[in-house]
Design a protein around this motif. Structure first.
Motif, PDB file in Angstrom:
ATOM      1  N   CYS B  66       1.001  -1.281   0.107  1.00  0.00           N
ATOM      2  CA  CYS B  66       0.021  -0.007  -0.042  1.00  0.00           C
ATOM      3  C   CYS B  66       0.895   1.197   0.009  1.00  0.00           C
ATOM      4  N   CYS B  71      -1.407  -1.746   4.891  1.00  0.00           N
ATOM      5  CA  CYS B  71      -1.652  -3.325   4.634  1.00  0.00           C
ATOM      6  C   CYS B  71      -0.641  -4.146   5.494  1.00  0.00           C
ATOM      7  N   CYS B  74       5.162  -4.381   4.695  1.00  0.00           N
ATOM      8  CA  CYS B  74       6.628  -3.930   4.438  1.00  0.00           C
ATOM      9  C   CYS B  74       7.379  -3.902   5.867  1.00  0.00           C
TER      10      CYS B  74
HETATM   11  S1  FES Z   1       3.533  -0.969   2.212  1.00  0.00           S
HETATM   12 FE1  FES Z   1       1.593  -1.360   3.269  1.00  0.00          FE
HETATM   13  S2  FES Z   1       2.464  -0.835   5.181  1.00  0.00           S
HETATM   14 FE2  FES Z   1       4.168  -0.205   4.173  1.00  0.00          FE
END
Ligand code: FES
Ligand code: SF4
Lengths: 155, 306, 117
Positions: B66, B71, B74
């Motif tokens: 995201c 989300c 990462c």
């Molecule tokens: S890319 Fe979704 S929380 Fe970091």
């Protein structure tokens, strides 16, 4: 872990994580240090308690003369009294921090109320009065430990 | 997590060295690789990684979705602290004096390749605590005809814990999870409490009994690092203490869930509609009676063809 | 035993110990007995008197301490043992044995206390 021709890496930090808090960056997290100290002092105390129970068994095992001899080993600065002093420090910290942990773990006190996130985004459990208690516990245990040192070594 | 709220307004060092701990599952080898990246104001760690992947080294593997902290894909370890790559400003972790950013895959997870970690175990543990509302009347839960009633105060009891994005940072930070693979981990336990504290949940006793096993809440010793690193201020440490206290009180029979939400008809059906004030004027051609009786139909076909 | 029951025992013994150890340490304060140093607070007369008067407390203290200590260590070791079933079993058995052994010694200390000669 292996899967087919791939070998994946178990990236666990292992035992070290609970004995050495600085394997990860713990800024703003003195609870972690308190946890590590509680654990280390706990391990020291189990050893001490075992020895203590065996050594206080002396009168029953070998009579009062042996007991007097045993006790005399505590006077002055020597390995036995030093170890005893360390165990006493562990005892004081473990008890005082233990009281704090009883409040937090058994009664869920000192960790604030659930709240909606708002700047500066510090979770309630790190703002509650258990944080203040950490500082009180450390200072108080140092003071009591120093007093015990006075009684053991200097009197 | 204690955020540096001003970080995005500062200019990071012009060039930072990004050191990445890489791993190759085919050869089983692991090494540190260094990249120099030119920065700009507002650059996040994820931006830097994407830049490396686009311009330098397309073999670098990491996960994201995201790019805005929603989300939870990462998560990685930045300078020895678990963080979300997309939420961490370069200016926050690198300075002129030390323009180095060290990236490692999340601790305590299985590394698939480079910075990508395996979350199978994590979600198995999450599923173990039954992270959904349990009702005696399953049919009503699955095909609701009515609503559950809940007051704002009851919502506030668990709202914080419901913000979890399953990023796994808390598990990566937990000292117990680091050595005990059987421990459920802060995330799963915080979610367990989130549903126990929810008044809509009816079978809380079942969930409490589920947690009364080795390797669950009693392995937690309040190091609170989970709360310190959580990017969403979920406070898993606080949740676990409340959960443990609840379970122990339940065991000595001094705890009862005070209120379980009842099913009620939806709000608007309960209260009779207020009549319009006399000064209100209606748009011409609108028949209020008719609107209330039958739902307005939006002529999709007509819109598509025209 | 259920994990929750063990945890309850752990906390109950903790509360008990906070009180008992405070007493156990406090009676070693030299001024209370009007003597100069720590070893003389443990002279046979004082100890004999203490054990005669407070033996139930001492027994209680040793039970609490041993259970709390060994169980705590067991928890730590189980955590470190990971999912090795054999090791976990061994740790559990050894803890029970350790509790029993230490308690036997502790009881012997009190039961077998010789008369002051
Ligand atoms: S890319 Fe979704 S929380 Fe970091
Ligand atoms: S509790 Fe926080 S750190 Fe843990 S998974 Fe959820 S959002 Fe991430």
């Amino acid at each position: 872990m292996e899967r087919g021709r791939f070998r994946f890496l178990e990236n666990r930090l292992g035992i070290i994580a609970s004995l050495y808090p600085w394997v990860i960056d713990i800024r703003g997290n003195p609870e972690r240090i308190a946890f590590t100290l509680h654990r280390i002092t706990g391990i020291i105390l189990v050893g001490f308690v075992a020895l203590h129970i065996i050594s206080t068994n002396t009168p029953a095992r070998a009579g009062w003369e042996a007991w007097v001899e045993e006790v005399q080993r505590l006077s002055g600065v020597n390995p036995v009294s030093l170890l005893f002093f360390i165990a006493m420090g562990a005892l004081v910290f473990h008890s005082l921090n233990g009281i704090r942990l009883l409040l937090v773990e058994l009664l869920a006190l000192g960790i604030g109320r659930p709240e909606k996130p708002k700047p500066p985004y510090i979770p309630p459990s790190l703002k509650g009065y258990q944080r203040t208690l950490i500082y009180i516990v450390s200072i108080l245990s140092l003071i009591i430990w120093a007093l015990m040192g006075y009684v053991i070594f200097l009197m | 997590m204690v955020f540096d709220l001003k970080a995005a307004t500062r200019t990071p060092p012009r060039v930072v060295r990004i050191r990445v701990r890489r791993y190759n599952p085919e050869t089983g080898s692991s090494w540190w690789q260094e990249y120099e990246v030119e920065t700009y104001r507002g650059m996040t760690v994820l931006d830097a990684l994407l830049k490396i992947k686009a311009e330098r080294d397309h073999s670098l593997v990491f996960r994201y979705s995201c790019r805005m902290g929603v989300c939870g894909s990462c998560g990685l370890v930045v300078n020895k602290r678990p963080r979300l790559a997309c939420q961490t400003q370069i200016a926050e972790v690198a300075s002129e004096g030390r323009p180095v950013v060290e990236l490692e895959p999340l601790y305590n997870f299985t590394v698939l390749r480079d910075l990508a970690t395996d979350f199978t175990e994590f979600f198995r543990k999450h599923r173990f605590v039954k992270p959904y509302i349990l009702r005696r009347d399953v049919r009503e839960r699955e095909e609701p005809t009515l609503e559950y009633s809940q007051t704002p105060d009851e919502l506030a009891e668990y709202y914080e814990y419901s913000l979890c994005i399953s990023c796994g940072l808390c598990d990566a930070a937990c000292p117990v999870y680091a050595s005990d693979p059987n421990f459920l981990g802060p995330q799963a336990l915080a979610q367990a409490y989130r549903y126990i504290a929810d008044t809509r949940d009816e079978l809380w006793e079942e969930r409490l009994r589920l947690l009364d096993v080795e390797g669950s809440i009693f392995k937690c010793h309040f190091a609170a690092t989970c709360s310190a690193v959580c990017p969403k201020m979920v406070d898993p440490a606080g949740a676990i203490q409340r959960l443990r206290s609840t379970l122990l009180k339940y065991k000595v029979r001094v705890y009862r869930k005070t209120r379980v939400a009842k099913v009620v008809p939806p709000m608007e059906k309960r209260e009779p509609q207020k009549p319009l004030p006399p000064e209100a004027t209606l748009v011409e051609g609108v028949d209020l009676k008719l609107l209330e009786e039958e739902k307005p139909v939006i002529p999709v076909e007509k819109l598509l063809t025209s | 035993m259920k994990a929750g029951t063990i945890a309850l025992i752990q906390y109950a013994t903790a509360i008990l110990m906070v009180l008992l150890i405070a007493w156990h340490v406090a009676v070693r304060i030299p001024w209370l007995h009007g003597v100069e140093d720590l070893p003389s607070t443990m002279s046979p007369e004082i100890i004999y008197d203490e054990v005669r008067r407070f033996w139930p407390l001492l027994i209680l203290l040793s039970i609490a301490v041993v259970i709390h200590g060994v169980n705590g260590l067991r928890g730590i070791l189980l955590e470190w043992a990971g999912s090795n079933e054999r090791l976990r079993f061994a740790i559990n058995i050894l803890s029970i044995l350790a509790i029993i052994a230490l308690l036997i010694v502790a009881v012997h200390t009190i039961v077998g206390l010789p008369e002051l000669g």
